[in-house]
Scaffold this active site. Structure first.
Site, PDB file in Angstrom:
ATOM      1  N   GLY A  32      -0.060  -1.015   0.051  1.00 14.05           N
ATOM      2  CA  GLY A  32      -0.278  -0.250   0.036  1.00 14.05           C
ATOM      3  C   GLY A  32       0.621   1.111   0.274  1.00 14.05           C
ATOM      4  CB  THR A  33       2.147   3.851  -2.029  1.00 18.30           C
ATOM      5  OG1 THR A  33       2.604   4.801  -1.593  1.00 18.30           O
ATOM      6  CG2 THR A  33       0.847   3.986  -3.059  1.00 18.30           C
ATOM      7  N   GLY A  34       0.109   5.947   0.457  1.00 15.41           N
ATOM      8  CA  GLY A  34      -0.264   7.079   0.347  1.00 15.41           C
ATOM      9  C   GLY A  34      -0.186   8.467   0.523  1.00 15.41           C
ATOM     10  CB  ALA A  35      -1.104  11.623   1.665  1.00 18.56           C
ATOM     11  CB  THR A  38       5.347   3.373   0.809  1.00 18.76           C
ATOM     12  OG1 THR A  38       5.581   4.494  -0.149  1.00 18.76           O
ATOM     13  CG2 THR A  38       5.700   2.137  -0.369  1.00 18.76           C
ATOM     14  CE  LYS A  54       2.874   5.353   7.678  1.00 21.85           C
ATOM     15  NZ  LYS A  54       0.781   5.822   8.463  1.00 21.85           N
ATOM     16  CG  ASP A 151     -11.212   9.698   9.143  1.00 16.77           C
ATOM     17  OD1 ASP A 151     -12.296  10.121   8.625  1.00 16.77           O
ATOM     18  OD2 ASP A 151     -10.128   9.315   8.329  1.00 16.77           O
TER      19      ASP A 151
END
EC number: 2.7.11.24
Length: 363
Positions: A32-35, A38, A54, A151
């Site tokens: 996975g990767t996000g803002a 990774t 991470k 959230d």
């Protein structure tokens, strides 16, 4: 490409960036990767456990990024509960503070999340009981530390093949203007007071989210599926009813009070009609969670005592975290100060005693 780096470490290119990782971790694969980072799957040679590593994207590119990175590390170090993600390890290949640019967080690898699981299959009542019970245990622990998740949604409830659940991304979420417009899935699980910034919110925003998630698990589709934040509020009020005058008077913003008083009048709906064929004990839980007034909602500790969870209840596991000191990561520090604090946190990390894996933990 792999090459030798710091003694005891190896280098590997992942997603066009170089990872420098201790030899104890092998078989790295991006999952996975996000803002902000990774995540790679890896196998821990020392314990045989599957882990998620991470790497934060440029954690020290600004004082804001550095503050966020420091906060994430401290929160993960603080959490020691089966239903809340915590740290297995944290490391950096950088040998000194002046060379310190990257660090890596190691957590248990879970395999899937509730959002993916719900897309694959309709959950039995027994699984709903067990999963929501674990959510509430995790929330009781987090809330005792003085942390609000803000959230909660199916995508950050990680699950392994033993149906064990861990809450991810707690205390990191911050509402931004971009989240207030457009078709944002996250909004479906947000409490009304968060959607419209009605008031200073409390830990019961997370209870609202659990109510939305639990209802979706039982119903097979989201309970409140608004197209924008105003439509979301209308969807909510069609079920909860229009706010009472007493509740409206509590709203801090005059604009919010004026807006609410001009809304169409809705009568409260009976959840037994919205969720037919659902166990009445489950309805009682939802009735306590999905209340417009945050002060009237049940707490995580109160929810755990409901008969719906009695089959799985083990009160000795319903522990509370020690208080978390927010002042340290809310302080006004320079980039170099944040780096120094983060480097110190990494050097002082004490891992839990290693226990070899006796079962698979990936779905």
């Amino acid at each position: 490409m792999t090459a030798r780096s710091r003694p005891g470490y190896f280098r590997q290119e992942i997603n066009k960036t170089i990872w420098e990782v201790p030899d104890r971790y092998k078989d790295l694969k991006q999952v996975g990767t996000g803002a902000y980072g990774t995540v790679c799957y890896a196998l821990d040679r020392r314990t045989g456990a599957k882990v998620a590593i991470k790497k934060l994207h440029r954690p020290f590119q600004s004082d804001l990024f550095a503050k966020r990175a420091y906060r994430e590390l401290r929160l993960l170090k603080h959490m020691k509960h089966d239903n809340v993600i915590g740290l297995v390890d944290v490391f950096t290949a950088d040998l000194s503070l002046d060379r310190f640019h990257d660090f890596y967080l190691v957590m248990p690898f879970m395999g899937t999340d509730l959002g993916k699981l719900m897309k694959m299959e309709r959950l039995s009542e027994e699984r709903v009981q067990y999963l929501v019970y674990q959510m509430l245990k995790g929330l009781k622990y987090i809330h005792a530390a003085g942390i609000i998740h803000r959230d909660l949604k199916p995508g950050n409830l990680a699950i392994n093949e033993e149906c064990e659940l861990k809450i991810l991304d707690f205390g990191l979420a911050r509402q931004t203007d971009s989240e207030m417009t457009g078709y944002v899935v996250t909004r479906w699980y947000r409490a009304p007071e968060v959607i419209l910034s009605w008031m200073h919110y409390t830990q019961t925003v997370d209870i609202w989210s659990v109510g939305c998630i639990m209802a979706e698990m039982l119903l097979g589709k989201p309970l409140f599926k608004g197209h924008d934040h105003l439509d979301q509020l209308m969807e909510i009020m069609k079920v909860t009813g229009t706010p009472s005058k007493e509740f409206t008077a509590k709203l801090q913003s005059e604009d919010a009070r004026n807006y609410v008083t001009k809304l169409p009048r809705f009568r409260k709906k009976d959840l037994r009609i919205l969720l037919p064929n659902v166990n009445p004990q489950a309805i009682k839980v939802l009735d306590g969670m999905l209340l417009l007034d945050p002060e009237s909602r049940i707490t995580a500790a109160e929810a755990l005592a409901f008969p719906f969870f009695s089959e799985f209840r083990e009160p000795e596991e319903e522990t509370e975290a020690p208080p978390y000191d927010h002042s340290l990561d809310e302080a006004d520090q320079s980039l170099e100060q944040w780096k120094r604090l983060t480097f110190t946190e990494i050097l002082t990390f004490q891992p839990a005693p290693a226990v070899a894996e006796s079962k698979e933990t990936a779905l």
